[in-house]
Design a protein around this motif. Structure first.
Motif, PDB file in Angstrom:
ATOM      1  N   UNK A   1      10.440   5.794 -12.650  1.00  0.00           N
ATOM      2  CA  UNK A   1       8.981   5.834 -12.553  1.00  0.00           C
ATOM      3  C   UNK A   1       8.322   4.476 -12.522  1.00  0.00           C
ATOM      4  N   UNK A   2       9.105   3.402 -12.354  1.00  0.00           N
ATOM      5  CA  UNK A   2       8.528   2.052 -12.248  1.00  0.00           C
ATOM      6  C   UNK A   2       8.389   1.699 -10.772  1.00  0.00           C
ATOM      7  N   UNK A   3       7.156   1.384 -10.343  1.00  0.00           N
ATOM      8  CA  UNK A   3       6.881   1.088  -8.938  1.00  0.00           C
ATOM      9  C   UNK A   3       6.793  -0.417  -8.721  1.00  0.00           C
TER      10      UNK A   3
ATOM     11  N   UNK B   1       1.044   9.415  -5.803  1.00  0.00           N
ATOM     12  CA  UNK B   1       1.405  10.807  -5.533  1.00  0.00           C
ATOM     13  C   UNK B   1       2.354  11.336  -6.610  1.00  0.00           C
ATOM     14  N   UNK B   2       3.288  10.522  -7.056  1.00  0.00           N
ATOM     15  CA  UNK B   2       4.196  10.934  -8.117  1.00  0.00           C
ATOM     16  C   UNK B   2       3.431  11.170  -9.413  1.00  0.00           C
ATOM     17  N   UNK B   3       2.475  10.284  -9.695  1.00  0.00           N
ATOM     18  CA  UNK B   3       1.676  10.439 -10.920  1.00  0.00           C
ATOM     19  C   UNK B   3       0.858  11.725 -10.867  1.00  0.00           C
ATOM     20  N   UNK B   4       0.275  12.024  -9.693  1.00  0.00           N
ATOM     21  CA  UNK B   4      -0.509  13.250  -9.542  1.00  0.00           C
ATOM     22  C   UNK B   4       0.362  14.494  -9.718  1.00  0.00           C
ATOM     23  N   UNK B   5       1.636  14.351  -9.395  1.00  0.00           N
ATOM     24  CA  UNK B   5       2.573  15.474  -9.546  1.00  0.00           C
ATOM     25  C   UNK B   5       3.085  15.613 -10.975  1.00  0.00           C
TER      26      UNK B   5
ATOM     27  N   UNK C   1       4.530  13.041 -12.839  1.00  0.00           N
ATOM     28  CA  UNK C   1       5.564  12.086 -13.235  1.00  0.00           C
ATOM     29  C   UNK C   1       4.960  10.965 -14.076  1.00  0.00           C
ATOM     30  N   UNK C   2       5.743  10.428 -14.985  1.00  0.00           N
ATOM     31  CA  UNK C   2       5.335   9.291 -15.808  1.00  0.00           C
ATOM     32  C   UNK C   2       5.617   8.017 -15.015  1.00  0.00           C
ATOM     33  N   UNK C   3       4.578   7.446 -14.421  1.00  0.00           N
ATOM     34  CA  UNK C   3       4.745   6.318 -13.507  1.00  0.00           C
ATOM     35  C   UNK C   3       4.063   5.070 -14.072  1.00  0.00           C
ATOM     36  N   UNK C   4       4.753   3.950 -13.983  1.00  0.00           N
ATOM     37  CA  UNK C   4       4.161   2.645 -14.289  1.00  0.00           C
ATOM     38  C   UNK C   4       4.097   1.880 -12.972  1.00  0.00           C
ATOM     39  N   UNK C   5       2.909   1.734 -12.427  1.00  0.00           N
ATOM     40  CA  UNK C   5       2.740   1.109 -11.112  1.00  0.00           C
ATOM     41  C   UNK C   5       2.503  -0.385 -11.268  1.00  0.00           C
ATOM     42  N   UNK C   6       3.497  -1.171 -10.882  1.00  0.00           N
ATOM     43  CA  UNK C   6       3.401  -2.631 -10.915  1.00  0.00           C
ATOM     44  C   UNK C   6       3.535  -3.183  -9.500  1.00  0.00           C
ATOM     45  N   UNK C   7       3.044  -2.393  -8.543  1.00  0.00           N
ATOM     46  CA  UNK C   7       3.196  -2.724  -7.128  1.00  0.00           C
ATOM     47  C   UNK C   7       1.965  -3.367  -6.527  1.00  0.00           C
ATOM     48  N   UNK C   8       0.797  -3.163  -7.104  1.00  0.00           N
ATOM     49  CA  UNK C   8      -0.441  -3.687  -6.527  1.00  0.00           C
ATOM     50  C   UNK C   8      -0.858  -4.979  -7.223  1.00  0.00           C
ATOM     51  N   UNK C   9      -1.499  -5.868  -6.466  1.00  0.00           N
ATOM     52  CA  UNK C   9      -1.949  -7.139  -7.020  1.00  0.00           C
ATOM     53  C   UNK C   9      -3.412  -7.075  -7.413  1.00  0.00           C
ATOM     54  N   UNK C  10      -3.685  -6.575  -8.606  1.00  0.00           N
ATOM     55  CA  UNK C  10      -5.070  -6.346  -9.013  1.00  0.00           C
ATOM     56  C   UNK C  10      -5.221  -6.606 -10.506  1.00  0.00           C
ATOM     57  N   UNK C  11      -6.106  -7.536 -10.896  1.00  0.00           N
ATOM     58  CA  UNK C  11      -6.303  -7.776 -12.331  1.00  0.00           C
ATOM     59  C   UNK C  11      -6.721  -6.493 -13.043  1.00  0.00           C
ATOM     60  N   UNK C  12      -6.221  -6.306 -14.260  1.00  0.00           N
ATOM     61  CA  UNK C  12      -6.551  -5.087 -15.000  1.00  0.00           C
ATOM     62  C   UNK C  12      -7.745  -5.280 -15.927  1.00  0.00           C
ATOM     63  N   UNK C  13      -8.406  -6.447 -15.851  1.00  0.00           N
ATOM     64  CA  UNK C  13      -9.607  -6.688 -16.644  1.00  0.00           C
ATOM     65  C   UNK C  13     -10.823  -6.075 -15.948  1.00  0.00           C
TER      66      UNK C  13
ATOM     67  N   UNK D   1       0.839  -1.200   0.000  1.00  0.00           N
ATOM     68  CA  UNK D   1       0.000   0.000   0.000  1.00  0.00           C
ATOM     69  C   UNK D   1       0.869   1.243   0.000  1.00  0.00           C
ATOM     70  N   UNK D   2       1.958   1.224   0.781  1.00  0.00           N
ATOM     71  CA  UNK D   2       2.836   2.384   0.877  1.00  0.00           C
ATOM     72  C   UNK D   2       3.490   2.734  -0.449  1.00  0.00           C
ATOM     73  N   UNK D   3       4.028   1.728  -1.139  1.00  0.00           N
ATOM     74  CA  UNK D   3       4.676   1.969  -2.432  1.00  0.00           C
ATOM     75  C   UNK D   3       3.648   2.437  -3.460  1.00  0.00           C
ATOM     76  N   UNK D   4       2.480   1.786  -3.454  1.00  0.00           N
ATOM     77  CA  UNK D   4       1.434   2.159  -4.412  1.00  0.00           C
ATOM     78  C   UNK D   4       0.978   3.592  -4.184  1.00  0.00           C
TER      79      UNK D   4
END
Length: 400
Positions: free
Chosen positions: A359-361, A25-29, A31-43, A17-20
């Motif tokens: 920008x890779x999480x 927050x970086x994305x809102x600022x 930054x070009x962020x690719x978040x691969x930190x959360x375990x959630x299907x993208x479908x 949760x902390x990393x995500x």
């Protein structure tokens, strides 16, 4: 500080949760962020499931329900366990809660006392040891590292069990490693557990439908029926039907335990969302043909990521058998310095520098009990994964 409970002081915040949150927050600022930190299907949640929720709302099914779930859902859960897992259970042997995490929390809170021990294989999902500590008990870590394919061996399990052991927590396929136990491997663990009648088993099967390369899912009460009387088999619709936000988990286990969990839930959250329950009925009873397509997509993504991470990066990455995570070792890169000038002494410094510089999480391995690694969730589009892998390769290439 005296205002807060001692129990809360025993618990660390969720690293995932902390990393995500940091990535958001970086994305809102900007930054070009690719978040691969959360375990959630993208479908998307399947259409027929969403329609069932709408129909339930329009039919006025918006009231309190039974604490442990509507009868229709408990019947659907029992049918699922009979159909998919060979467990001869009825609705009376089943229980529903607001997500799989609540089932784990309810079960441990209802059974653990100070001085009790819970065997937790390492690497583990971040919440297992924290829930154990919150209940006043002690996690006992049984290491299952890359040398055994991140799978607990009978010998290590035997050494971890003491007279104080109350539970073993199993997770297959695993978060964070993606390791999936075969029926034979579970049978070997069951042989140890049969010798220790005081140990109960909590098996977290939430990634059941995501087993790759033609593998077959197995759960421990299925391969060793003699353990069913002391096994809580937990599952849910979050990963199988892309319903993470709907918050429905379910389980089957000893009725005395389910009664205690119901008592606890009656004094905490009461029933899960009525709308989500009706959606879960549709999920379990409706068509499951889309799962084969999802599984193929995830397997292709896995292969893309593993190939990219092992392409002259200095990383070592096993090919996982299930779930949607890889858990590479970055050990060979630690002690060095990133192109941005950050000394990479630990896996946490590795992932934080990667996030800041590319920008890779990702999530550091120590959060899962195994330092020198990191977890990458490939529940993202191929385009995002390809770009993330390119950035990780460039980052690793700049370490000296």
């Amino acid at each position: 500080m005296g205002f807060l409970s001692e129990a809360l002081g025993r618990v660390a915040p969720s690293a995932t949760v902390g990393i995500t949150q940091k990535a958001r927050e970086m994305a809102r600022a900007g930054r070009d962020v690719i978040a691969l930190s959360a375990g959630e299907p993208d479908f998307d949640t399947p259409l027929h499931v969403r329609q069932a929720a709408i129909e339930a709302m329009n039919a006025g099914k918006t009231r309190y329900t039974n604490v442990d779930g509507i009868p229709e859902l408990k019947e659907a859960v029992a049918a699922k366990f009979r159909r998919d897992n060979g467990l001869e259970v009825t609705a009376a042997d089943c229980f529903v809660s607001s997500g799989g995490k609540q089932i784990i929390f309810n079960a441990l809170m209802a059974t653990l006392n100070p001085g009790d021990e819970v065997v937790v294989p390492v690497p583990y999902w971040v919440s297992y040891p924290e829930i154990v500590r919150l209940c006043g008990a002690e996690p006992v870590f049984a290491v299952a590292d890359a040398s055994t394919g991140f799978k607990l061996t009978p010998e290590v399990l035997e050494r971890a069990i003491t007279p104080a052991t109350k539970w073993l927590i199993l997770n297959t396929p695993s978060n964070p490693s993606g390791a999936a136990y075969t029926a034979d491997e579970l049978k070997n663990l069951a042989a140890v557990l049969l010798r220790h009648e005081h140990v109960h088993i909590l098996t977290d099967d939430i990634y059941e439908v995501l087993v790759y390369d033609g593998g077959t899912f197995a759960t421990i009460a299925q391969v060793e029926p003699a353990l069913q009387a002391r096994t809580l088999t937990m599952n849910g619709v979050s990963k199988s039907h892309a319903m993470t936000g709907w918050r429905i988990g379910y389980c089957t286990g000893p009725r005395q335990l389910l009664g205690a969990m119901t008592k606890l839930q009656s004094q905490s959250t009461t029933n899960p969302s009525s709308i989500s329950q009706w959606a879960a009925v549709a999920a379990l009873e409706g068509p499951q043909d889309f799962l084969a397509e999802w599984r193929e997509v995830f397997q292709n993504r896995r292969d893309l990521v593993v190939a990219g991470l092992t392409a002259d990066t200095g990383l070592d990455c096993l090919t996982p058998e299930g779930a949607f995570y890889v858990f590479p070792s970055c050990q060979r890169l630690l002690g060095k310095t990133s192109a941005g000038g950050t000394r990479l002494a630990t896996d946490e410094e590795f992932v934080l520098a990667l996030l800041e510089e590319t920008g890779v999480a990702l999530v550091h391995g120590m959060a899962f009990g195994l330092p020198g690694h990191f977890r990458l969730s490939y529940a993202a589009s191929n385009a995002e994964l390809e770009e993330a892998v390119r950035r990780i390769q460039a980052f690793c290439g700049g370490i000296s």
